[in-house]
Design a protein around this motif. Sequence first.
Motif, PDB file in Angstrom:
ATOM      1  N   VAL A  85       0.834  -1.201   0.000  1.00 13.89           N
ATOM      2  CA  VAL A  85       0.000   0.000   0.000  1.00 13.89           C
ATOM      3  C   VAL A  85       0.872   1.255   0.000  1.00 13.89           C
ATOM      4  N   LEU A  86       1.927   1.254   0.806  1.00 14.36           N
ATOM      5  CA  LEU A  86       2.836   2.391   0.888  1.00 14.36           C
ATOM      6  C   LEU A  86       3.461   2.696  -0.474  1.00 14.36           C
ATOM      7  N   ILE A  87       3.976   1.674  -1.131  1.00 17.26           N
ATOM      8  CA  ILE A  87       4.586   1.858  -2.455  1.00 17.26           C
ATOM      9  C   ILE A  87       3.539   2.357  -3.451  1.00 17.26           C
ATOM     10  N   MET A  88       2.377   1.749  -3.450  1.00 21.95           N
ATOM     11  CA  MET A  88       1.311   2.149  -4.375  1.00 21.95           C
ATOM     12  C   MET A  88       0.892   3.605  -4.143  1.00 21.95           C
ATOM     13  N   ALA A  89       0.768   4.011  -2.882  1.00 19.18           N
ATOM     14  CA  ALA A  89       0.356   5.380  -2.569  1.00 19.18           C
ATOM     15  C   ALA A  89       1.401   6.389  -3.044  1.00 19.18           C
ATOM     16  N   TRP A  90       2.693   6.107  -2.801  1.00 20.31           N
ATOM     17  CA  TRP A  90       3.735   7.039  -3.230  1.00 20.31           C
ATOM     18  C   TRP A  90       3.859   7.092  -4.747  1.00 20.31           C
ATOM     19  N   VAL A  91       3.648   5.964  -5.407  1.00 19.89           N
ATOM     20  CA  VAL A  91       3.642   5.978  -6.883  1.00 19.89           C
ATOM     21  C   VAL A  91       2.536   6.913  -7.377  1.00 19.89           C
TER      22      VAL A  91
ATOM     23  N   THR B 285       0.721  11.862  -9.993  1.00 15.69           N
ATOM     24  CA  THR B 285      -0.162  13.032 -10.027  1.00 15.69           C
ATOM     25  C   THR B 285       0.558  14.343  -9.705  1.00 15.69           C
ATOM     26  N   GLY B 286       1.833  14.268  -9.354  1.00 15.68           N
ATOM     27  CA  GLY B 286       2.603  15.465  -9.053  1.00 15.68           C
ATOM     28  C   GLY B 286       2.242  16.110  -7.721  1.00 15.68           C
ATOM     29  N   ALA B 287       1.676  15.347  -6.814  1.00 18.88           N
ATOM     30  CA  ALA B 287       1.211  15.897  -5.539  1.00 18.88           C
ATOM     31  C   ALA B 287       2.310  16.057  -4.504  1.00 18.88           C
ATOM     32  N   GLN B 288       3.518  15.574  -4.777  1.00 18.18           N
ATOM     33  CA  GLN B 288       4.595  15.620  -3.787  1.00 18.18           C
ATOM     34  C   GLN B 288       4.956  17.048  -3.384  1.00 18.18           C
ATOM     35  N   SER B 289       4.707  18.013  -4.229  1.00 13.52           N
ATOM     36  CA  SER B 289       5.041  19.405  -3.900  1.00 13.52           C
ATOM     37  C   SER B 289       4.139  19.970  -2.803  1.00 13.52           C
ATOM     38  N   GLY B 290       3.032  19.322  -2.512  1.00  9.95           N
ATOM     39  CA  GLY B 290       2.113  19.795  -1.487  1.00  9.95           C
ATOM     40  C   GLY B 290       2.509  19.443  -0.066  1.00  9.95           C
ATOM     41  N   ILE B 291       3.578  18.671   0.115  1.00  9.73           N
ATOM     42  CA  ILE B 291       3.992  18.240   1.450  1.00  9.73           C
ATOM     43  C   ILE B 291       4.296  19.440   2.346  1.00  9.73           C
ATOM     44  N   GLN B 292       4.972  20.441   1.798  1.00 12.57           N
ATOM     45  CA  GLN B 292       5.374  21.604   2.603  1.00 12.57           C
ATOM     46  C   GLN B 292       4.172  22.422   3.076  1.00 12.57           C
ATOM     47  N   ALA B 293       3.051  22.329   2.396  1.00 14.26           N
ATOM     48  CA  ALA B 293       1.884  23.140   2.735  1.00 14.26           C
ATOM     49  C   ALA B 293       1.000  22.490   3.808  1.00 14.26           C
ATOM     50  N   ILE B 294       1.336  21.294   4.244  1.00 15.43           N
ATOM     51  CA  ILE B 294       0.508  20.593   5.228  1.00 15.43           C
ATOM     52  C   ILE B 294       0.703  21.233   6.601  1.00 15.43           C
ATOM     53  N   SER B 295      -0.398  21.594   7.229  1.00 15.21           N
ATOM     54  CA  SER B 295      -0.336  22.242   8.548  1.00 15.21           C
ATOM     55  C   SER B 295       0.009  21.236   9.638  1.00 15.21           C
ATOM     56  N   THR B 296       0.424  21.749  10.787  1.00 14.25           N
ATOM     57  CA  THR B 296       0.736  20.901  11.938  1.00 14.25           C
ATOM     58  C   THR B 296      -0.495  20.107  12.364  1.00 14.25           C
ATOM     59  N   LYS B 297      -1.638  20.762  12.374  1.00 14.65           N
ATOM     60  CA  LYS B 297      -2.887  20.079  12.740  1.00 14.65           C
ATOM     61  C   LYS B 297      -3.174  18.932  11.778  1.00 14.65           C
ATOM     62  N   SER B 298      -3.019  19.191  10.483  1.00  7.45           N
ATOM     63  CA  SER B 298      -3.257  18.125   9.502  1.00  7.45           C
ATOM     64  C   SER B 298      -2.276  16.978   9.686  1.00  7.45           C
ATOM     65  N   TRP B 299      -0.990  17.298   9.926  1.00  2.25           N
ATOM     66  CA  TRP B 299       0.001  16.251  10.188  1.00  2.25           C
ATOM     67  C   TRP B 299      -0.434  15.385  11.370  1.00  2.25           C
ATOM     68  N   LEU B 300      -0.844  16.038  12.455  1.00  6.55           N
ATOM     69  CA  LEU B 300      -1.252  15.314  13.658  1.00  6.55           C
ATOM     70  C   LEU B 300      -2.403  14.360  13.361  1.00  6.55           C
ATOM     71  N   PHE B 301      -3.437  14.876  12.705  1.00  9.68           N
ATOM     72  CA  PHE B 301      -4.609  14.038  12.455  1.00  9.68           C
ATOM     73  C   PHE B 301      -4.361  12.977  11.390  1.00  9.68           C
ATOM     74  N   LEU B 302      -3.502  13.265  10.423  1.00 11.70           N
ATOM     75  CA  LEU B 302      -3.137  12.232   9.445  1.00 11.70           C
ATOM     76  C   LEU B 302      -2.330  11.121  10.111  1.00 11.70           C
ATOM     77  N   ILE B 303      -1.445  11.477  11.034  1.00 13.73           N
ATOM     78  CA  ILE B 303      -0.676  10.472  11.773  1.00 13.73           C
ATOM     79  C   ILE B 303      -1.598   9.632  12.653  1.00 13.73           C
ATOM     80  N   LEU B 304      -2.508  10.291  13.365  1.00 11.81           N
ATOM     81  CA  LEU B 304      -3.471   9.552  14.193  1.00 11.81           C
ATOM     82  C   LEU B 304      -4.345   8.631  13.335  1.00 11.81           C
ATOM     83  N   SER B 305      -4.755   9.127  12.167  1.00  9.32           N
ATOM     84  CA  SER B 305      -5.538   8.306  11.244  1.00  9.32           C
ATOM     85  C   SER B 305      -4.732   7.096  10.778  1.00  9.32           C
TER      86      SER B 305
END
Length: 137
Positions: A40-46, A51-71
């Motif tokens: 799943v990890l490999i498939m998701a990163w592919v 889709t070129g979404a890797q550039s959006g990593i820097q825009a993720i807020s601390t709150k979003s990081w927290l809830f994505l990690i908890l999820s």
Amino acid sequence: MWFIFALLSAIFAALTAILAKVGINGVNSNLATAIRTIVVLIMAWVMVFITGAQSGIQAISTKSWLFLILSGLATGASWLCYYRALQMGEAAKVVPIDKLSIVITLILAFLFLHEPFSGKSLLACALIIAGTFLLIL
């Protein structure tokens, strides 16, 4: 369009249960979950790079990081329990119980997200619960 993706999700979830039940035979359930997670990890990163979404990593807020990690932790716990249950029980009984997550999600969405809970929602939850018990008995 969301409906098509939701339907595809249901189809792939059904395939997940059947393929996992066959694949988990004679394999430790935690090891099987880890193997599934790597795939799943490999498939998701592919998909991120396609889709070129890797550039959006820097825009993720601390709150979003927290809830994505908890999820992610909740997903991991769910998968570990799901694979163990599949290993021990029949897929036709494990999967309906797993789908009680629909009822739990509706309740949690009402309590924490303040999403509406109507008479229709209540009836649907009752039918899902009744259907689950009919399938597992």
